[in-house]
Enzyme design. Structure first.
Site, PDB file in Angstrom:
ATOM      1  N   SER A  86       8.604   4.041   4.689  1.00  0.00           N
ATOM      2  CA  SER A  86       9.769   4.105   3.821  1.00  0.00           C
ATOM      3  C   SER A  86       9.360   3.980   2.357  1.00  0.00           C
ATOM      4  O   SER A  86       8.266   4.386   1.983  1.00  0.00           O
ATOM      5  CB  SER A  86      10.797   3.049   4.192  1.00  0.00           C
ATOM      6  OG  SER A  86      12.047   3.393   3.628  1.00  0.00           O
TER       7      SER A  86
ATOM      8  N   ASP B  19       0.870  -1.167   0.000  1.00  0.00           N
ATOM      9  CA  ASP B  19       0.000   0.000   0.000  1.00  0.00           C
ATOM     10  C   ASP B  19       0.912   1.224   0.000  1.00  0.00           C
ATOM     11  O   ASP B  19       1.867   1.289   0.791  1.00  0.00           O
ATOM     12  CB  ASP B  19      -0.857   0.049   1.276  1.00  0.00           C
ATOM     13  CG  ASP B  19      -1.995  -0.960   1.285  1.00  0.00           C
ATOM     14  OD1 ASP B  19      -2.139  -1.724   0.306  1.00  0.00           O
ATOM     15  OD2 ASP B  19      -2.736  -0.990   2.286  1.00  0.00           O
TER      16      ASP B  19
ATOM     17  N   HIS C   5       5.248  -7.299  -0.067  1.00  0.00           N
ATOM     18  CA  HIS C   5       4.956  -8.580  -0.689  1.00  0.00           C
ATOM     19  C   HIS C   5       5.589  -8.631  -2.076  1.00  0.00           C
ATOM     20  O   HIS C   5       5.748  -7.600  -2.735  1.00  0.00           O
ATOM     21  CB  HIS C   5       3.443  -8.785  -0.782  1.00  0.00           C
ATOM     22  CG  HIS C   5       2.766  -8.820   0.559  1.00  0.00           C
ATOM     23  ND1 HIS C   5       2.163  -9.963   1.071  1.00  0.00           N
ATOM     24  CD2 HIS C   5       2.594  -7.867   1.512  1.00  0.00           C
ATOM     25  CE1 HIS C   5       1.659  -9.696   2.262  1.00  0.00           C
ATOM     26  NE2 HIS C   5       1.908  -8.429   2.557  1.00  0.00           N
TER      27      HIS C   5
END
Length: 301
Positions: free
Chosen positions: A263, A103, A159
């Protein structure tokens, strides 16, 4: 699709430059390590208050998390790296699509031109600098990149965007400047100066680099194959290259690591491997699993 090239002048404001200048004077590694220790305090009163104060400042929806109440988390880091409910971020049904690994928000995406990656107007850096390996960078010359920024309120697990087998990974020591848009506009070579973890996967379309870039107050970075990478934050002058001790094969959508605080992730693919989705542009918000690109060289297993 945004395929931006280096512009002659930065559009950073005076405030952006001042913010970057202040950061150059800060003990960024020490501050980030301190934040990690604070975020690991498990006193119920402290950690519950910390989490609730954070949630008042950021739009966080715990209804999509496996644990929906503040009291269920051991400490702030446990909350910050929370898992989502199964099915909350489905992968595309088309196996030939590269999916967003996180996200976040697109900082930039496009082509790697003459070995250089666009950062912001007036700023770029080389793939060789980012990967800390000039020979490896040749595999991505003329290829594609995407830079995705994770804000503090985002889900912070990373992921894999396309299935592959881990070939190698590298810990590159560096600074820990903020990676927010203001710093990206003002700080030359930001992503190749910061501490980072570079993972190279062999995929059906060739090598794929997934780079997890550390930042100010990113107290820790970890991977599913090696556990906690930082802290401590090394001051070594050379990167640490690693080969996996055992086969690490991940399917698209499998977790590969996580950030303790916000980050950036940078993806690299070889020439001719990807065709970015036409509706994507810098500044767009992404959700984990959202299609990013059509894979042009993929033999479906």
């Amino acid at each position: 699709m945004t395929t931006t090239t280096t512009a002659p002048a930065s559009d950073a404001s005076l405030g952006d430059h001042l913010f970057a200048a202040v950061q150059r004077c800060l003990p960024t590694r020490a501050l980030s390590a301190l934040m990690y220790r604070i975020a690991e305090i498990d006193s119920p009163g402290f950690k519950n208050g910390f989490i609730k104060a954070f949630m008042r400042g950021y739009p966080i929806d715990l209804s999509e998390a496996e644990r929906e109440t503040v009291e269920e988390y051991r400490h702030f880091n446990d909350f910050f790296t929370r898992a989502l409910k199964r099915g909350a971020r489905p992968m595309p049904s088309d196996p030939n699509l590269l999916a967003s690994p996180v996200d976040g928000r697109i900082s930039q995406l496009g082509a790697i031109r003459d070995g250089r990656i666009f950062q912001a107007k007036g700023h770029d850096y080389t793939a060789a600098e980012l990967l800390a390996d000039a020979e490896l960078a040749k595999a991505f010359d003329g290829g594609s990149f995407a830079t995705i920024y994770l804000a503090p309120h985002n889900y912070h697990r990373v992921h894999i965007p396309f299935g592959g087998k881990l070939r190698s990974w590298t810990y590159v020591p560096g600074r820990l400047f903020s990676v927010n848009p203001a710093t990206a506009r003002a700080m030359p070579r930001l992503f190749s100066r910061n501490e980072r973890m570079v993972a190279i996967f062999d995929t059906a379309f060739g090598p794929m680099a997934v780079v997890m870039v550390g930042a100010l107050f990113v107290g820790g970075v970890e991977t599913v194959w090696g556990g906690r990478l930082t802290p401590p934050h090394s001051r070594a002058a050379t990167p640490f290259h690693h080969q996996p001790d055992a086969t690490v094969a991940l399917a698209r959508g499998d977790e590969m690591g996580r950030f303790h605080m916000g980050s950036t992730v940078v993806l690299l693919a070889p020439r001719g491997a990807l065709d970015w989705q036409a509706n994507l542009a810098a500044g767009d918000t992404l959700r984990l699993g959202q299609p990013l690109a059509q894979v042009l060289q993929h033999a479906v297993a």
